[in-house]
Design a protein around this motif. Sequence first.
Motif, PDB file in Angstrom:
ATOM      1  N   TRP A 189       0.836  -1.203   0.000  1.00 47.47           N
ATOM      2  CA  TRP A 189       0.000   0.000   0.000  1.00 47.47           C
ATOM      3  C   TRP A 189       0.871   1.253   0.000  1.00 47.47           C
ATOM      4  O   TRP A 189       0.575   2.221  -0.692  1.00 47.47           O
ATOM      5  CB  TRP A 189      -0.924  -0.013   1.207  1.00 47.47           C
ATOM      6  CG  TRP A 189      -1.846   1.163   1.250  1.00 47.47           C
ATOM      7  CD1 TRP A 189      -1.748   2.249   2.061  1.00 47.47           C
ATOM      8  CD2 TRP A 189      -3.013   1.377   0.443  1.00 47.47           C
ATOM      9  NE1 TRP A 189      -2.771   3.126   1.813  1.00 47.47           N
ATOM     10  CE2 TRP A 189      -3.561   2.611   0.827  1.00 47.47           C
ATOM     11  CE3 TRP A 189      -3.625   0.637  -0.562  1.00 47.47           C
ATOM     12  CZ2 TRP A 189      -4.705   3.121   0.235  1.00 47.47           C
ATOM     13  CZ3 TRP A 189      -4.766   1.150  -1.148  1.00 47.47           C
ATOM     14  CH2 TRP A 189      -5.293   2.379  -0.750  1.00 47.47           C
ATOM     15  N   ALA A 197       2.095   1.466  -3.628  1.00 42.82           N
ATOM     16  CA  ALA A 197       1.077   1.565  -4.676  1.00 42.82           C
ATOM     17  C   ALA A 197       0.251   2.843  -4.569  1.00 42.82           C
ATOM     18  O   ALA A 197      -0.075   3.456  -5.583  1.00 42.82           O
ATOM     19  CB  ALA A 197       0.165   0.345  -4.625  1.00 42.82           C
ATOM     20  N   TYR A 198      -0.095   3.255  -3.372  1.00 39.72           N
ATOM     21  CA  TYR A 198      -0.981   4.403  -3.207  1.00 39.72           C
ATOM     22  C   TYR A 198      -0.368   5.700  -3.730  1.00 39.72           C
ATOM     23  O   TYR A 198      -1.015   6.421  -4.491  1.00 39.72           O
ATOM     24  CB  TYR A 198      -1.403   4.524  -1.741  1.00 39.72           C
ATOM     25  CG  TYR A 198      -2.449   5.573  -1.497  1.00 39.72           C
ATOM     26  CD1 TYR A 198      -3.718   5.452  -2.044  1.00 39.72           C
ATOM     27  CD2 TYR A 198      -2.173   6.690  -0.716  1.00 39.72           C
ATOM     28  CE1 TYR A 198      -4.696   6.411  -1.820  1.00 39.72           C
ATOM     29  CE2 TYR A 198      -3.138   7.654  -0.490  1.00 39.72           C
ATOM     30  CZ  TYR A 198      -4.396   7.507  -1.044  1.00 39.72           C
ATOM     31  OH  TYR A 198      -5.346   8.457  -0.823  1.00 39.72           O
ATOM     32  N   LEU A 247      -0.394   5.535  -7.449  1.00 36.26           N
ATOM     33  CA  LEU A 247      -1.753   5.720  -7.964  1.00 36.26           C
ATOM     34  C   LEU A 247      -2.135   7.197  -7.955  1.00 36.26           C
ATOM     35  O   LEU A 247      -2.676   7.713  -8.938  1.00 36.26           O
ATOM     36  CB  LEU A 247      -2.741   4.910  -7.126  1.00 36.26           C
ATOM     37  CG  LEU A 247      -4.221   5.016  -7.505  1.00 36.26           C
ATOM     38  CD1 LEU A 247      -4.446   4.422  -8.890  1.00 36.26           C
ATOM     39  CD2 LEU A 247      -5.081   4.298  -6.486  1.00 36.26           C
ATOM     40  N   GLY A 288      -0.224   8.948 -10.698  1.00 30.91           N
ATOM     41  CA  GLY A 288      -0.782   8.613 -12.001  1.00 30.91           C
ATOM     42  C   GLY A 288      -2.090   9.343 -12.268  1.00 30.91           C
ATOM     43  O   GLY A 288      -2.310   9.877 -13.362  1.00 30.91           O
ATOM     44  N   LEU A 289      -2.946   9.412 -11.274  1.00 24.78           N
ATOM     45  CA  LEU A 289      -4.216  10.140 -11.427  1.00 24.78           C
ATOM     46  C   LEU A 289      -3.960  11.628 -11.614  1.00 24.78           C
ATOM     47  O   LEU A 289      -4.623  12.284 -12.424  1.00 24.78           O
ATOM     48  CB  LEU A 289      -5.118   9.915 -10.222  1.00 24.78           C
ATOM     49  CG  LEU A 289      -5.792   8.542 -10.147  1.00 24.78           C
ATOM     50  CD1 LEU A 289      -6.540   8.403  -8.816  1.00 24.78           C
ATOM     51  CD2 LEU A 289      -6.729   8.335 -11.305  1.00 24.78           C
TER      52      LEU A 289
END
Length: 50
Positions: free
Chosen positions: A34, A37-38, A41, A44-45
């Motif tokens: 997490w 990855a978080y 993420l 990326g967003l």
Amino acid sequence: MIKTLSAAPLTTQSPRLQRAATAFKALLLVAAVWGLAYPALLWGLGTLLG
């Protein structure tokens, strides 16, 4: 020779302690994934939306 501390003798005596150690390792793995990855993420967003 210096002996290192090991949890193996404790876990072989107590199945409850073994389950707790396994659960703790699983939580550490989830937290590590997490934690990597978080932010990726979110980045990326932000890149897609910004």
